[in-house]
Design a protein around this motif. Structure first.
Motif, PDB file in Angstrom:
ATOM      1  N   VAL A 255      30.810 -19.870  41.388  1.00  0.00           N
ATOM      2  CA  VAL A 255      31.676 -19.674  41.331  1.00  0.00           C
ATOM      3  C   VAL A 255      32.113 -17.914  42.358  1.00  0.00           C
ATOM      4  O   VAL A 255      31.620 -17.294  42.250  1.00  0.00           O
ATOM      5  CB  VAL A 255      31.789 -19.460  39.228  1.00  0.00           C
ATOM      6  N   ASN A 256      33.567 -18.038  42.505  1.00  0.00           N
ATOM      7  CA  ASN A 256      33.772 -17.016  43.273  1.00  0.00           C
ATOM      8  C   ASN A 256      35.295 -16.545  42.698  1.00  0.00           C
ATOM      9  O   ASN A 256      35.447 -15.554  42.676  1.00  0.00           O
ATOM     10  CB  ASN A 256      33.808 -17.108  44.846  1.00  0.00           C
ATOM     11  N   ASP A 257      35.149 -16.971  41.337  1.00  0.00           N
ATOM     12  CA  ASP A 257      36.774 -16.694  40.615  1.00  0.00           C
ATOM     13  C   ASP A 257      36.457 -15.559  39.584  1.00  0.00           C
ATOM     14  O   ASP A 257      35.489 -16.423  38.563  1.00  0.00           O
ATOM     15  CB  ASP A 257      37.724 -18.010  40.488  1.00  0.00           C
ATOM     16  N   PHE A 258      37.368 -14.579  39.870  1.00  0.00           N
ATOM     17  CA  PHE A 258      36.240 -13.334  38.981  1.00  0.00           C
ATOM     18  C   PHE A 258      37.342 -13.565  37.711  1.00  0.00           C
ATOM     19  O   PHE A 258      36.146 -13.411  36.621  1.00  0.00           O
ATOM     20  CB  PHE A 258      37.438 -12.343  39.270  1.00  0.00           C
ATOM     21  N   LYS A 259      38.065 -14.619  36.916  1.00  0.00           N
ATOM     22  CA  LYS A 259      38.734 -15.121  36.238  1.00  0.00           C
ATOM     23  C   LYS A 259      37.887 -15.944  34.984  1.00  0.00           C
ATOM     24  O   LYS A 259      37.588 -15.870  34.031  1.00  0.00           O
ATOM     25  CB  LYS A 259      39.844 -15.886  36.112  1.00  0.00           C
ATOM     26  N   GLN A 260      37.131 -17.000  36.302  1.00  0.00           N
ATOM     27  CA  GLN A 260      35.873 -17.756  35.501  1.00  0.00           C
ATOM     28  C   GLN A 260      34.591 -17.200  34.686  1.00  0.00           C
ATOM     29  O   GLN A 260      34.312 -17.419  33.792  1.00  0.00           O
ATOM     30  CB  GLN A 260      35.855 -18.900  37.141  1.00  0.00           C
ATOM     31  N   LEU A 261      34.947 -15.898  35.541  1.00  0.00           N
ATOM     32  CA  LEU A 261      33.252 -15.214  35.811  1.00  0.00           C
ATOM     33  C   LEU A 261      33.656 -14.367  34.410  1.00  0.00           C
ATOM     34  O   LEU A 261      32.598 -13.969  33.657  1.00  0.00           O
ATOM     35  CB  LEU A 261      32.734 -14.107  36.845  1.00  0.00           C
ATOM     36  N   GLN A 262      34.746 -13.854  34.138  1.00  0.00           N
ATOM     37  CA  GLN A 262      35.472 -13.053  32.804  1.00  0.00           C
ATOM     38  C   GLN A 262      35.157 -13.917  31.804  1.00  0.00           C
ATOM     39  O   GLN A 262      34.862 -13.754  30.509  1.00  0.00           O
ATOM     40  CB  GLN A 262      36.863 -12.512  33.056  1.00  0.00           C
ATOM     41  N   GLU A 263      35.518 -14.876  31.703  1.00  0.00           N
ATOM     42  CA  GLU A 263      36.196 -16.261  30.878  1.00  0.00           C
ATOM     43  C   GLU A 263      33.948 -16.528  30.248  1.00  0.00           C
ATOM     44  O   GLU A 263      33.870 -16.611  29.156  1.00  0.00           O
ATOM     45  CB  GLU A 263      35.805 -17.419  31.516  1.00  0.00           C
ATOM     46  N   ALA A 264      33.480 -16.834  31.473  1.00  0.00           N
ATOM     47  CA  ALA A 264      31.344 -16.898  31.038  1.00  0.00           C
ATOM     48  C   ALA A 264      31.340 -15.570  30.053  1.00  0.00           C
ATOM     49  O   ALA A 264      30.211 -15.893  29.610  1.00  0.00           O
ATOM     50  CB  ALA A 264      30.835 -17.476  32.620  1.00  0.00           C
ATOM     51  N   MET A 265      31.855 -14.246  31.202  1.00  0.00           N
ATOM     52  CA  MET A 265      31.134 -13.420  30.597  1.00  0.00           C
ATOM     53  C   MET A 265      31.095 -13.297  29.132  1.00  0.00           C
ATOM     54  O   MET A 265      30.625 -13.195  28.379  1.00  0.00           O
ATOM     55  CB  MET A 265      31.298 -12.567  31.025  1.00  0.00           C
ATOM     56  N   ALA A 266      32.352 -13.239  29.477  1.00  0.00           N
ATOM     57  CA  ALA A 266      32.953 -13.203  27.059  1.00  0.00           C
ATOM     58  C   ALA A 266      32.336 -14.414  26.123  1.00  0.00           C
ATOM     59  O   ALA A 266      31.936 -13.831  25.409  1.00  0.00           O
ATOM     60  CB  ALA A 266      34.873 -13.458  26.920  1.00  0.00           C
ATOM     61  N   ASN A 384      30.962 -23.621  15.866  1.00  0.00           N
ATOM     62  CA  ASN A 384      31.966 -22.758  16.794  1.00  0.00           C
ATOM     63  C   ASN A 384      33.167 -23.280  17.215  1.00  0.00           C
ATOM     64  O   ASN A 384      33.016 -23.391  18.953  1.00  0.00           O
ATOM     65  CB  ASN A 384      30.944 -22.777  17.630  1.00  0.00           C
ATOM     66  N   LYS A 385      33.664 -23.936  16.467  1.00  0.00           N
ATOM     67  CA  LYS A 385      35.262 -24.787  16.670  1.00  0.00           C
ATOM     68  C   LYS A 385      36.539 -22.618  16.923  1.00  0.00           C
ATOM     69  O   LYS A 385      37.328 -23.274  17.799  1.00  0.00           O
ATOM     70  CB  LYS A 385      36.285 -25.189  15.735  1.00  0.00           C
ATOM     71  N   VAL A 386      36.225 -22.080  15.997  1.00  0.00           N
ATOM     72  CA  VAL A 386      36.324 -20.471  17.310  1.00  0.00           C
ATOM     73  C   VAL A 386      36.254 -19.977  17.644  1.00  0.00           C
ATOM     74  O   VAL A 386      35.203 -19.908  17.302  1.00  0.00           O
ATOM     75  CB  VAL A 386      36.843 -20.080  15.214  1.00  0.00           C
ATOM     76  N   HIS A 387      36.712 -19.614  18.677  1.00  0.00           N
ATOM     77  CA  HIS A 387      36.542 -18.555  19.547  1.00  0.00           C
ATOM     78  C   HIS A 387      37.451 -18.049  20.564  1.00  0.00           C
ATOM     79  O   HIS A 387      38.918 -18.502  19.890  1.00  0.00           O
ATOM     80  CB  HIS A 387      36.002 -19.703  21.208  1.00  0.00           C
ATOM     81  N   PHE A 388      37.503 -16.900  20.945  1.00  0.00           N
ATOM     82  CA  PHE A 388      38.311 -16.140  21.480  1.00  0.00           C
ATOM     83  C   PHE A 388      39.148 -16.740  22.637  1.00  0.00           C
ATOM     84  O   PHE A 388      38.338 -17.139  23.811  1.00  0.00           O
ATOM     85  CB  PHE A 388      37.699 -14.696  22.084  1.00  0.00           C
ATOM     86  N   ALA A 389      40.013 -15.749  23.097  1.00  0.00           N
ATOM     87  CA  ALA A 389      40.568 -16.159  24.286  1.00  0.00           C
ATOM     88  C   ALA A 389      40.077 -15.998  25.629  1.00  0.00           C
ATOM     89  O   ALA A 389      40.527 -17.131  26.894  1.00  0.00           O
ATOM     90  CB  ALA A 389      42.177 -15.804  24.028  1.00  0.00           C
ATOM     91  N   ALA A 390      39.873 -14.448  24.862  1.00  0.00           N
ATOM     92  CA  ALA A 390      38.826 -14.888  26.965  1.00  0.00           C
ATOM     93  C   ALA A 390      37.719 -15.779  27.113  1.00  0.00           C
ATOM     94  O   ALA A 390      37.685 -15.567  28.614  1.00  0.00           O
ATOM     95  CB  ALA A 390      38.491 -12.925  26.172  1.00  0.00           C
ATOM     96  N   GLU A 391      37.002 -16.391  26.476  1.00  0.00           N
ATOM     97  CA  GLU A 391      36.236 -17.651  26.859  1.00  0.00           C
ATOM     98  C   GLU A 391      36.733 -18.689  27.701  1.00  0.00           C
ATOM     99  O   GLU A 391      36.107 -19.526  27.421  1.00  0.00           O
ATOM    100  CB  GLU A 391      35.689 -17.898  25.175  1.00  0.00           C
ATOM    101  N   GLY A 392      37.903 -18.989  27.312  1.00  0.00           N
ATOM    102  CA  GLY A 392      38.676 -19.493  28.131  1.00  0.00           C
ATOM    103  C   GLY A 392      39.022 -21.395  27.506  1.00  0.00           C
ATOM    104  O   GLY A 392      38.392 -21.287  26.440  1.00  0.00           O
ATOM    105  N   ILE A 393      39.180 -21.614  27.981  1.00  0.00           N
ATOM    106  CA  ILE A 393      39.464 -23.302  26.976  1.00  0.00           C
ATOM    107  C   ILE A 393      38.676 -24.124  28.374  1.00  0.00           C
ATOM    108  O   ILE A 393      37.719 -25.165  27.629  1.00  0.00           O
ATOM    109  CB  ILE A 393      40.859 -23.683  26.550  1.00  0.00           C
ATOM    110  N   LYS A 394      39.239 -24.768  29.317  1.00  0.00           N
ATOM    111  CA  LYS A 394      38.591 -25.507  30.153  1.00  0.00           C
ATOM    112  C   LYS A 394      37.290 -25.694  30.552  1.00  0.00           C
ATOM    113  O   LYS A 394      35.863 -26.107  30.400  1.00  0.00           O
ATOM    114  CB  LYS A 394      39.526 -26.242  31.389  1.00  0.00           C
ATOM    115  N   ARG A 395      37.231 -24.144  30.414  1.00  0.00           N
ATOM    116  CA  ARG A 395      35.613 -23.588  31.271  1.00  0.00           C
ATOM    117  C   ARG A 395      35.171 -24.590  31.934  1.00  0.00           C
ATOM    118  O   ARG A 395      33.953 -25.328  32.220  1.00  0.00           O
ATOM    119  CB  ARG A 395      34.579 -23.592  29.942  1.00  0.00           C
ATOM    120  N   PRO A 396      36.043 -24.425  33.314  1.00  0.00           N
ATOM    121  CA  PRO A 396      35.233 -24.814  34.601  1.00  0.00           C
ATOM    122  C   PRO A 396      33.652 -24.660  34.945  1.00  0.00           C
ATOM    123  O   PRO A 396      32.703 -25.373  35.864  1.00  0.00           O
ATOM    124  CB  PRO A 396      36.024 -25.310  35.675  1.00  0.00           C
ATOM    125  N   TRP A 397      33.459 -23.286  34.598  1.00  0.00           N
ATOM    126  CA  TRP A 397      31.915 -23.117  35.048  1.00  0.00           C
ATOM    127  C   TRP A 397      30.493 -23.307  33.593  1.00  0.00           C
ATOM    128  O   TRP A 397      29.485 -22.811  34.505  1.00  0.00           O
ATOM    129  CB  TRP A 397      32.394 -21.560  34.531  1.00  0.00           C
TER     130      TRP A 397
END
Length: 420
Positions: A255-266, A384-397
């Motif tokens: 992964v080189n996209d910062f947004k995806q890194l943020q989602e994974a980290m969240a 774990n059906k409820v999660h925060f938007a920062a975690e992303g939806i599609k999560r390609p990572w």
């Protein structure tokens, strides 16, 4: 008296419960991202499939012998473990769940009971109720029970149950047991003992106790006493709270996209925070790390950064915000990242803590706790059906799990259908 109940090839056995075709067939289960072999059936072991070996090194062997391969399905394994432990709890007044596939039972007061026959009854009940085969070792100490269980698993004569209480039998097995395989002896300690010409458990118990205490400290001495049949390690009915809680996984692809890194980290922060709240604790320090793939032909980059949290908290949005700030500091553009991780430490009981003089921390804290309590309750009931938007939806990572079986026991739409 203690009994150590150990599930045989647990991950493989869980897959076999819901796919009987796999019985007597070679089966392996892979680690995260389908990287390495972490579980093997006896048939796969006979074909020389090595534990911990990268899967790509076994691909030719897999095709040649038609070995069945599965990705790790931790949701399934965790639920099956819970079912096994529930059955075991019916057979003993006290139990310690040691790991996902092991539990110690206390047989104190079973003076007039044939423990071997009783253990065979336990095996039958667990197999009937869950489909999981187990091996049971019985001894006067936890360390010897651990040894007896391993022998029971690999001995046709024992047939799944071994009672190791006679000194002659104990010594016979201790003479065959390398020091590196003693429960509680690490690799560094084993290397130290070998330098002093101590290669087996029997040689260790013959060493002077004063020397053992001096060189291996009190914990090492207790292990030796356990090998001699003197109980020093008791059941842990309430395991101590974790002093650090982390979550870190490799990505399914670089992964080189910062947004995806943020989602994974969240996502990882959210999982760690949920574990933190489950033990009714708060964290006073958060640490984030980021790395590229060290095995690729490119410069390897690893960096990490931490920050104190004052006042300590277990509120996921606040932790995600701080972790995002730290991630931004260590991120370097144009690199292909393989892994991001988070570690929560300086963990203390959630006792309210010191209040902030300049903010309405008390009211804010109460609202935050209630919100997290509701979310945790929903996620416990709904996988774990409820999660925060920062975690992303599609999560390609997300990590690669190309060979994962279904969630047979935790999702209605994946419950197996039986046709008769």
């Amino acid at each position: 008296m203690f009994a150590l109940v150990d599930c045989n090839n647990f991950y493989v056995s869980c897959e076999r419960v819901f796919n009987p075709v796999l019985k007597n067939k070679p089966v392996v289960v892979l680690s995260n991202n389908d990287g390495c072999v972490v579980a093997r059936s006896n048939e796969a072991k006979a074909l020389d499939v090595q534990f911990g070996q990268p899967f790509f090194q076994n691909e030719k062997l897999v095709k040649k012998h038609n070995i069945h391969v599965y990705s790790s399905n931790y949701t399934l394994y965790g639920d099956m473990s819970t079912r096994v432990m529930k059955v075991l709890s019916e057979f003993s007044p006290a139990m310690e769940v040691y790991s996902i596939d092991e539990a110690f039972l206390c047989f104190e007061g079973f003076r007039n009971v044939d423990l071997v026959a009783y253990s065979r009854k336990i095996r039958r009940k667990v197999k009937q109720a869950t489909g999981i085969p187990v091996s049971i070792g019985i001894a006067h100490t936890k360390t010897l029970a651990k040894l007896a269980s391993r022998i029971a698993k690999n001995s046709k004569e024992a047939n799944g149950v071994l009672c190791l209480i006679k000194k002659r039998d104990i010594n016979r097995h201790l003479k065959k047991l390398p020091v590196a395989e003693i429960w509680g002896i690490g690799s560094a300690t084993a290397a130290f003992l070998k330098r002093h010409a101590i290669y087996t458990a029997f040689q260790l118990i013959k060493a002077p106790e004063a020397w053992i205490k001096k060189c291996l400290k009190v914990t090492g001495l207790r292990t030796v006493m356990e090998l001699k049949g003197i109980s020093c390690f008791h059941l842990e009915h309430n395991p101590p709270d974790k002093k650090a809680i982390g979550c870190s996984k490799s990505f399914g692809h670089d992964v080189n996209d910062f947004k995806q890194l943020q989602e994974a980290m969240a996502h990882y922060v959210s999982k760690a925070a949920q574990k933190l709240r489950s033990q009714k604790s708060v964290a006073g320090y958060i640490h984030v790390n980021l790395s590229t793939n060290r095995f690729k032909e490119m410069p390897w980059y690893f960096n990490s950064l931490g920050k104190s949290i004052d006042p300590p908290t277990a509120y996921t949005p606040d932790l995600i915000k701080i972790a995002g700030y730290l991630l931004k500091q260590i991120f370097r553009p144009k690199l292909l990242y393989k892994k991001v991780g988070v570690l929560l430490s300086n963990i203390t009981p959630d006792m309210g803590g010191q209040l902030d003089l300049f903010t309405n921390t008390y009211c804010e804290s109460g609202n935050k706790k209630e919100l997290m309590k509701v979310i945790d309750h929903i996620n416990t009931k709904t996988n774990n059906k409820v999660h925060f938007a920062a975690e992303g939806i599609k999560r390609p990572w997300r990590m690669r799990q190309a060979r994962k079986s279904r969630h047979f026991t935790t999702q209605w739409e994946e419950i197996p259908v039986v046709k008769s």
